[in-house]
Design a protein around this motif. Structure first.
Motif, PDB file in Angstrom:
ATOM      1  N   ASN A 166     124.183 125.259 -70.088  1.00  0.00           N
ATOM      2  CA  ASN A 166     125.127 125.315 -71.207  1.00  0.00           C
ATOM      3  C   ASN A 166     125.934 126.606 -71.195  1.00  0.00           C
ATOM      4  OD1 ASN A 166     125.030 122.993 -73.302  1.00  0.00           O
ATOM      5  ND2 ASN A 166     122.884 123.284 -72.748  1.00  0.00           N
ATOM      6  N   ILE A 167     125.270 127.729 -70.879  1.00  0.00           N
ATOM      7  CA  ILE A 167     125.981 129.006 -70.788  1.00  0.00           C
ATOM      8  C   ILE A 167     127.024 128.945 -69.678  1.00  0.00           C
ATOM      9  CG2 ILE A 167     125.731 131.450 -70.175  1.00  0.00           C
ATOM     10  CD1 ILE A 167     123.021 131.402 -71.599  1.00  0.00           C
ATOM     11  N   PHE A 168     126.639 128.372 -68.536  1.00  0.00           N
ATOM     12  CA  PHE A 168     127.578 128.223 -67.423  1.00  0.00           C
ATOM     13  C   PHE A 168     128.768 127.368 -67.841  1.00  0.00           C
ATOM     14  CE2 PHE A 168     129.155 125.594 -63.923  1.00  0.00           C
ATOM     15  CZ  PHE A 168     129.619 126.581 -63.057  1.00  0.00           C
ATOM     16  N   CYS A 169     128.486 126.261 -68.537  1.00  0.00           N
ATOM     17  CA  CYS A 169     129.564 125.347 -68.958  1.00  0.00           C
ATOM     18  C   CYS A 169     130.537 126.038 -69.899  1.00  0.00           C
ATOM     19  CB  CYS A 169     128.955 124.115 -69.630  1.00  0.00           C
ATOM     20  SG  CYS A 169     130.174 122.901 -70.170  1.00  0.00           S
ATOM     21  N   VAL A 170     130.016 126.754 -70.909  1.00  0.00           N
ATOM     22  CA  VAL A 170     130.874 127.450 -71.866  1.00  0.00           C
ATOM     23  C   VAL A 170     131.667 128.544 -71.159  1.00  0.00           C
ATOM     24  CG1 VAL A 170     130.881 128.979 -73.886  1.00  0.00           C
ATOM     25  CG2 VAL A 170     129.441 126.948 -73.874  1.00  0.00           C
ATOM     26  N   THR A 171     131.012 129.280 -70.265  1.00  0.00           N
ATOM     27  CA  THR A 171     131.692 130.356 -69.530  1.00  0.00           C
ATOM     28  C   THR A 171     132.797 129.790 -68.644  1.00  0.00           C
ATOM     29  OG1 THR A 171     129.643 131.654 -69.486  1.00  0.00           O
ATOM     30  CG2 THR A 171     131.370 132.281 -67.928  1.00  0.00           C
ATOM     31  N   PHE A 172     132.490 128.703 -67.937  1.00  0.00           N
ATOM     32  CA  PHE A 172     133.462 128.084 -67.042  1.00  0.00           C
ATOM     33  C   PHE A 172     134.664 127.563 -67.827  1.00  0.00           C
ATOM     34  CE2 PHE A 172     134.928 124.400 -64.432  1.00  0.00           C
ATOM     35  CZ  PHE A 172     135.364 125.134 -63.329  1.00  0.00           C
ATOM     36  N   MET A 173     134.410 126.916 -68.953  1.00  0.00           N
ATOM     37  CA  MET A 173     135.509 126.386 -69.771  1.00  0.00           C
ATOM     38  C   MET A 173     136.342 127.524 -70.352  1.00  0.00           C
ATOM     39  SD  MET A 173     133.805 123.109 -71.723  1.00  0.00           S
ATOM     40  CE  MET A 173     135.380 122.459 -72.246  1.00  0.00           C
ATOM     41  N   THR A 174     135.682 128.632 -70.706  1.00  0.00           N
ATOM     42  CA  THR A 174     136.406 129.782 -71.231  1.00  0.00           C
ATOM     43  C   THR A 174     137.323 130.381 -70.175  1.00  0.00           C
ATOM     44  OG1 THR A 174     134.586 130.284 -72.745  1.00  0.00           O
ATOM     45  CG2 THR A 174     136.178 132.037 -72.348  1.00  0.00           C
ATOM     46  N   VAL A 177     140.293 128.230 -69.749  1.00  0.00           N
ATOM     47  CA  VAL A 177     141.234 128.339 -70.863  1.00  0.00           C
ATOM     48  C   VAL A 177     142.015 129.648 -70.813  1.00  0.00           C
ATOM     49  CG1 VAL A 177     141.376 128.644 -73.368  1.00  0.00           C
ATOM     50  CG2 VAL A 177     140.022 126.777 -72.414  1.00  0.00           C
ATOM     51  N   PHE A 178     141.314 130.768 -70.627  1.00  0.00           N
ATOM     52  CA  PHE A 178     141.977 132.069 -70.736  1.00  0.00           C
ATOM     53  C   PHE A 178     142.479 132.630 -69.399  1.00  0.00           C
ATOM     54  CE2 PHE A 178     139.460 131.973 -74.668  1.00  0.00           C
ATOM     55  CZ  PHE A 178     140.475 132.245 -75.575  1.00  0.00           C
ATOM     56  N   HIS A 179     142.016 132.059 -68.278  1.00  0.00           N
ATOM     57  CA  HIS A 179     142.510 132.478 -66.970  1.00  0.00           C
ATOM     58  C   HIS A 179     142.844 131.237 -66.141  1.00  0.00           C
ATOM     59  CE1 HIS A 179     141.309 136.613 -67.791  1.00  0.00           C
ATOM     60  NE2 HIS A 179     140.171 136.125 -68.262  1.00  0.00           N
ATOM     61  N   PRO A 180     143.803 130.436 -66.616  1.00  0.00           N
ATOM     62  CA  PRO A 180     144.097 129.159 -65.940  1.00  0.00           C
ATOM     63  C   PRO A 180     144.584 129.332 -64.500  1.00  0.00           C
ATOM     64  CG  PRO A 180     145.759 129.657 -67.600  1.00  0.00           C
ATOM     65  CD  PRO A 180     144.651 130.630 -67.799  1.00  0.00           C
ATOM     66  N   ASN A 185     143.479 128.511 -58.772  1.00  0.00           N
ATOM     67  CA  ASN A 185     143.282 128.934 -57.385  1.00  0.00           C
ATOM     68  C   ASN A 185     141.871 128.599 -56.905  1.00  0.00           C
ATOM     69  OD1 ASN A 185     145.881 129.976 -57.298  1.00  0.00           O
ATOM     70  ND2 ASN A 185     145.229 132.026 -57.936  1.00  0.00           N
ATOM     71  N   PHE A 186     140.899 128.821 -57.785  1.00  0.00           N
ATOM     72  CA  PHE A 186     139.505 128.533 -57.444  1.00  0.00           C
ATOM     73  C   PHE A 186     139.307 127.042 -57.184  1.00  0.00           C
ATOM     74  CE2 PHE A 186     135.239 127.270 -58.892  1.00  0.00           C
ATOM     75  CZ  PHE A 186     134.460 128.032 -58.018  1.00  0.00           C
ATOM     76  N   LEU A 187     139.866 126.211 -58.069  1.00  0.00           N
ATOM     77  CA  LEU A 187     139.691 124.763 -57.940  1.00  0.00           C
ATOM     78  C   LEU A 187     140.455 124.196 -56.746  1.00  0.00           C
ATOM     79  CD1 LEU A 187     139.885 123.745 -61.721  1.00  0.00           C
ATOM     80  CD2 LEU A 187     137.864 123.781 -60.260  1.00  0.00           C
ATOM     81  N   VAL A 188     141.656 124.736 -56.491  1.00  0.00           N
ATOM     82  CA  VAL A 188     142.447 124.266 -55.345  1.00  0.00           C
ATOM     83  C   VAL A 188     141.717 124.584 -54.040  1.00  0.00           C
ATOM     84  CG1 VAL A 188     144.552 124.678 -54.007  1.00  0.00           C
ATOM     85  CG2 VAL A 188     144.692 124.321 -56.475  1.00  0.00           C
ATOM     86  N   LYS A 189     141.168 125.800 -53.942  1.00  0.00           N
ATOM     87  CA  LYS A 189     140.407 126.168 -52.743  1.00  0.00           C
ATOM     88  C   LYS A 189     139.176 125.285 -52.578  1.00  0.00           C
ATOM     89  CE  LYS A 189     141.913 130.991 -52.499  1.00  0.00           C
ATOM     90  NZ  LYS A 189     141.517 132.420 -52.614  1.00  0.00           N
ATOM     91  N   GLY A 190     138.513 125.019 -53.696  1.00  0.00           N
ATOM     92  CA  GLY A 190     137.345 124.142 -53.651  1.00  0.00           C
ATOM     93  C   GLY A 190     137.713 122.739 -53.212  1.00  0.00           C
ATOM     94  N   MET A 214     145.653 122.027 -65.764  1.00  0.00           N
ATOM     95  CA  MET A 214     145.889 123.453 -65.991  1.00  0.00           C
ATOM     96  C   MET A 214     146.881 123.662 -67.131  1.00  0.00           C
ATOM     97  SD  MET A 214     143.927 125.220 -64.063  1.00  0.00           S
ATOM     98  CE  MET A 214     142.705 123.926 -64.296  1.00  0.00           C
ATOM     99  N   ASP A 215     147.862 122.774 -67.242  1.00  0.00           N
ATOM    100  CA  ASP A 215     148.801 122.845 -68.363  1.00  0.00           C
ATOM    101  C   ASP A 215     148.052 122.689 -69.685  1.00  0.00           C
ATOM    102  OD1 ASP A 215     150.930 123.196 -66.665  1.00  0.00           O
ATOM    103  OD2 ASP A 215     151.487 121.072 -66.629  1.00  0.00           O
ATOM    104  N   THR A 216     147.078 121.786 -69.702  1.00  0.00           N
ATOM    105  CA  THR A 216     146.276 121.578 -70.905  1.00  0.00           C
ATOM    106  C   THR A 216     145.503 122.842 -71.257  1.00  0.00           C
ATOM    107  OG1 THR A 216     146.029 119.225 -70.458  1.00  0.00           O
ATOM    108  CG2 THR A 216     144.417 120.227 -71.938  1.00  0.00           C
ATOM    109  N   TYR A 217     144.937 123.505 -70.254  1.00  0.00           N
ATOM    110  CA  TYR A 217     144.177 124.721 -70.509  1.00  0.00           C
ATOM    111  C   TYR A 217     145.081 125.838 -71.033  1.00  0.00           C
ATOM    112  CZ  TYR A 217     140.240 122.534 -68.150  1.00  0.00           C
ATOM    113  OH  TYR A 217     139.217 121.689 -67.825  1.00  0.00           O
ATOM    114  N   ARG A 218     146.303 125.920 -70.531  1.00  0.00           N
ATOM    115  CA  ARG A 218     147.248 126.925 -71.025  1.00  0.00           C
ATOM    116  C   ARG A 218     147.595 126.671 -72.490  1.00  0.00           C
ATOM    117  NH1 ARG A 218     149.361 125.733 -65.831  1.00  0.00           N
ATOM    118  NH2 ARG A 218     149.048 127.444 -64.356  1.00  0.00           N
TER     119      ARG A 218
END
Length: 344
Positions: A166-174, A177-180, A185-190, A214-218
């Motif tokens: 849960n901590i990982f999920c919240v951190t990843f979503m944060t 959201v704040f560093h789209p 870049n991370f997701l494209v490389k993956g 990414m637009d949604t996260y922005r």
């Protein structure tokens, strides 16, 4: 065709998991004694439990209504309650609760709510929902050492795993959201790595979907920055919402005329189960939730452990499932009908 296959798969998966859960829980048990104990429970004490489950569903509808108003979209609270019911119903019957939000967006679209707005609102609902669960879990882990060692000795690894996920999920979503841009870049490389390893096929449409997300996260980040007061109120409502569902087990406890264990102890034991199973790919945490209940509630329910589990899960999961299912049918019959009539 794909949608039909997905529905069939989810249905089969739900039935199989339910069947295995019933077998695992009741195999070798005296079903007659269990039913007698359940029938002897004071049903008056169960009524507040049902009300708390309804409040749990209603709580999300108030959050949706409140956030819609911040966008200048004025909806009736009963319509938002139907949106909430749809979300909980499909979350209950799909692995990892994956079907809830897509169906909510579908019904919101029928009410002429734009998909970007609906997506941002539901993403914030998800983030705050997980954030509150993490806050409760961390609070128990840090300040409840005696509580952990008294009740959770046998399941501590599962609890810590669930909390970590849960901590990982919240951190990843944060981060999303704040560093789209960083997240993109991370997701494209993956994605490129997966394509090179031939785990997924190379598709331009997949990258386009990633860009759209990414637009949604922005947009979510922009909302969070410009509506801090709204977010604070949403967190408070979410906290009350989650506590209400956890508290339903205490009324089951009192229905059996049991005493000696405090309200907050029962509530936090139920919270531990939610923290532990929330990220697991099972509909409603089915199977593992029952197992954890039978492990950690032994000192609380004693010889009435199995009947207590049946009623507690009956309220907390199956009660939620049936209440939300009923209003999902109403949503199907009513949402968007006025718009269709005008167009006709």
């Amino acid at each position: 065709m794909n949608k039909t296959k997905k529905i069939i798969f989810n249905t089969i998966f739900l039935v199989v998991v339910f069947g295995l859960t019933i077998y695992g829980v009741f195999h070798g048990e005296d079903l007659g004694a269990v039913m007698d104990a359940i029938q002897s429970a004071d049903k008056i004490w169960l009524l507040p439990g049902v009300a708390l489950v309804a409040f749990f569903i209603w709580g999300e509808s108030i959050i949706i209504w409140y956030m819609m108003r911040s966008y200048g979209i004025h909806l009736r609270k009963r319509v938002c309650f139907l949106f909430s019911s749809v979300g909980f119903f499909f979350s209950c019957i799909t692995p990892s609760a994956s079907g809830g939000q897509p169906m909510q967006i579908y019904y919101m679209k029928k009410e002429k709510i734009s998909i970007p707005v609906a997506t941002v609102i539901l993403m914030i609902v998800t983030i705050t929902y997980k954030f509150v669960l993490v806050a409760i879990g961390v609070g128990i882990a840090v300040f409840g050492r005696g509580f952990l060692h008294r009740y959770l000795t046998g399941i501590l690894p599962i609890f810590y795993l669930g909390l970590a996920l849960n901590i990982f999920c919240v951190t990843f979503m944060t981060v999303l959201v704040f560093h789209p841009d960083l997240a993109r870049n991370f997701l494209v490389k993956g994605l490129k790595i997966l394509e090179k390893l031939h785990i997924v096929r190379k598709k331009h449409s997949r990258l386009k979907k990633l860009e759209d997300s990414m637009d949604t996260y922005r947009e979510t980040a922009a909302y969070l920055r410009t509506h801090p007061r709204v977010i604070f109120h949403v967190i408070l409502i979410t906290f009350a919402q989650r506590m209400a569902l956890f508290a339903a087990t205490w009324f089951v406890y009192r229905a059996f005329s049991l005493s000696g264990t405090g309200f907050w102890t029962v509530l936090f034991l139920q919270a531990v189960i939610s923290v532990s199973v929330d990220m697991l790919p099972l509909p409603g945490g089915m199977g593992i939730s029952e197992t954890l209940f039978l492990n950690i509630f032994v000192p609380v329910f004693g010889s009435l452990l199995l009947p207590g589990m049946v009623l507690s899960r009956g309220l907390g999961y199956y009660g939620e499932l049936f209440i939300s299912a009923f209003f999902t049918v109403i949503a199907q019959l009513t949402i968007g009908q006025k718009t269709n009539e005008k167009q006709g």
